[in-house]
Design an enzyme around this catalytic site. Structure first.
Site, PDB file in Angstrom:
ATOM      1  N   ASP A  20       0.862  -1.176   0.000  1.00  0.00           N
ATOM      2  CA  ASP A  20       0.000   0.000   0.000  1.00  0.00           C
ATOM      3  C   ASP A  20       0.904   1.232   0.000  1.00  0.00           C
ATOM      4  O   ASP A  20       1.704   1.414   0.916  1.00  0.00           O
ATOM      5  CB  ASP A  20      -0.865  -0.047   1.269  1.00  0.00           C
ATOM      6  CG  ASP A  20      -1.747   1.162   1.434  1.00  0.00           C
ATOM      7  OD1 ASP A  20      -1.596   2.149   0.675  1.00  0.00           O
ATOM      8  OD2 ASP A  20      -2.593   1.136   2.345  1.00  0.00           O
ATOM      9  N   ASP A  44      -5.791   7.910  -4.895  1.00  0.00           N
ATOM     10  CA  ASP A  44      -6.088   9.248  -4.395  1.00  0.00           C
ATOM     11  C   ASP A  44      -6.899   9.168  -3.093  1.00  0.00           C
ATOM     12  O   ASP A  44      -6.536   9.788  -2.078  1.00  0.00           O
ATOM     13  CB  ASP A  44      -6.877  10.007  -5.482  1.00  0.00           C
ATOM     14  CG  ASP A  44      -6.716  11.503  -5.377  1.00  0.00           C
ATOM     15  OD1 ASP A  44      -6.536  11.991  -4.245  1.00  0.00           O
ATOM     16  OD2 ASP A  44      -6.779  12.189  -6.405  1.00  0.00           O
ATOM     17  N   THR A 128      -3.416   3.227 -14.564  1.00  0.00           N
ATOM     18  CA  THR A 128      -3.831   1.841 -14.843  1.00  0.00           C
ATOM     19  C   THR A 128      -5.109   1.430 -14.121  1.00  0.00           C
ATOM     20  O   THR A 128      -5.576   0.296 -14.282  1.00  0.00           O
ATOM     21  CB  THR A 128      -2.728   0.826 -14.471  1.00  0.00           C
ATOM     22  OG1 THR A 128      -2.558   0.849 -13.043  1.00  0.00           O
ATOM     23  CG2 THR A 128      -1.414   1.131 -15.153  1.00  0.00           C
TER      24      THR A 128
END
Ligand code: ADP
Length: 183
Positions: A20, A44, A128
């Site tokens: 992460d 985001d 992506t």
């Protein structure tokens, strides 16, 4: 050093990892942002949630970022010192300058990092996710752009690409191996 061994040395400054991105212990993490800098899902959302409201407050002040560009803010509660908000292209089939824009948002991010004294930077797989860029096509472009920028930016010691998804990690690993083989 021969030019090709110089490129091989630059490749050694690139690292790929599964995890992460909000948990990275680096000087700057890169966010896959959008033009309005108003947040969203994906990376985001994860960055805004983990970093707290200060990041969004700074984004609001900046207001906008063009596709292929990047802007920088503080990182709130994150371990990183900065968040670099890079705007990758939305995939439209490949004929809308996507390749140049994807490369440029990586280069601009690393230039900004350098201007702020960062030595270590972590990227997600920009474009992506929601932006639909096929990973097989995005991987070599993102990696080659980082390699190109690192040849000009010797003070950046390490660039990490961090993937939440194992399959994506594999795609970038193969692309990096191909770039190393051709160096
Ligand atoms: P974009 O809009 O540029 O496509 P997204 O945030 O939708 O950006 O997705 C970019 C990539 O980031 C996707 O491949 C997604 O799997 C990955 N991703 C999502 N959350 C995280 C996270 N916390 N850390 C690292 N990568 C992430």
């Amino acid at each position: 050093m021969q030019p090709d061994s110089a490129q091989a040395a630059v490749c050694e400054r690139i690292e790929l990892a599964l995890g992460d991105i909000t948990r990275e212990h680096v000087d700057a993490i890169v966010n896959a942002a959008n033009n309005s800098l108003r947040g969203g899902g994906g990376v985001d959302g994860a960055i805004q949630r983990a970093g707290g409201p200060e990041i969004m407050a700074e984004c609001r002040k900046i207001g906008h970022c063009a596709t292929g560009e990047a802007v920088i803010t503080g990182a709130g509660r994150l371990s990183a010192r900065f968040v670099i908000h890079a705007v990758g292209p939305v995939w439209q089939g490949g004929g809308a300058g996507e390749e140049l824009l994807l490369a440029s948002c990586h280069e601009r991010s690393l230039e900004l990092a350098r201007e702020h004294g960062c030595r270590t930077v972590s990227f997600p797989a920009i474009s992506t996710g929601a932006y639909g860029y096929p990973p097989q096509l995005a991987a070599p472009i993102a990696l080659a752009a980082a390699i190109e920028a690192l040849t000009r930016l010797p003070l950046i010691e390490k660039v990490r690409f961090v993937f939440i998804d194992e399959e994506l990690h594999g795609v970038y690993e193969k692309a990096l191996a191909r770039l190393k083989a051709s160096a």
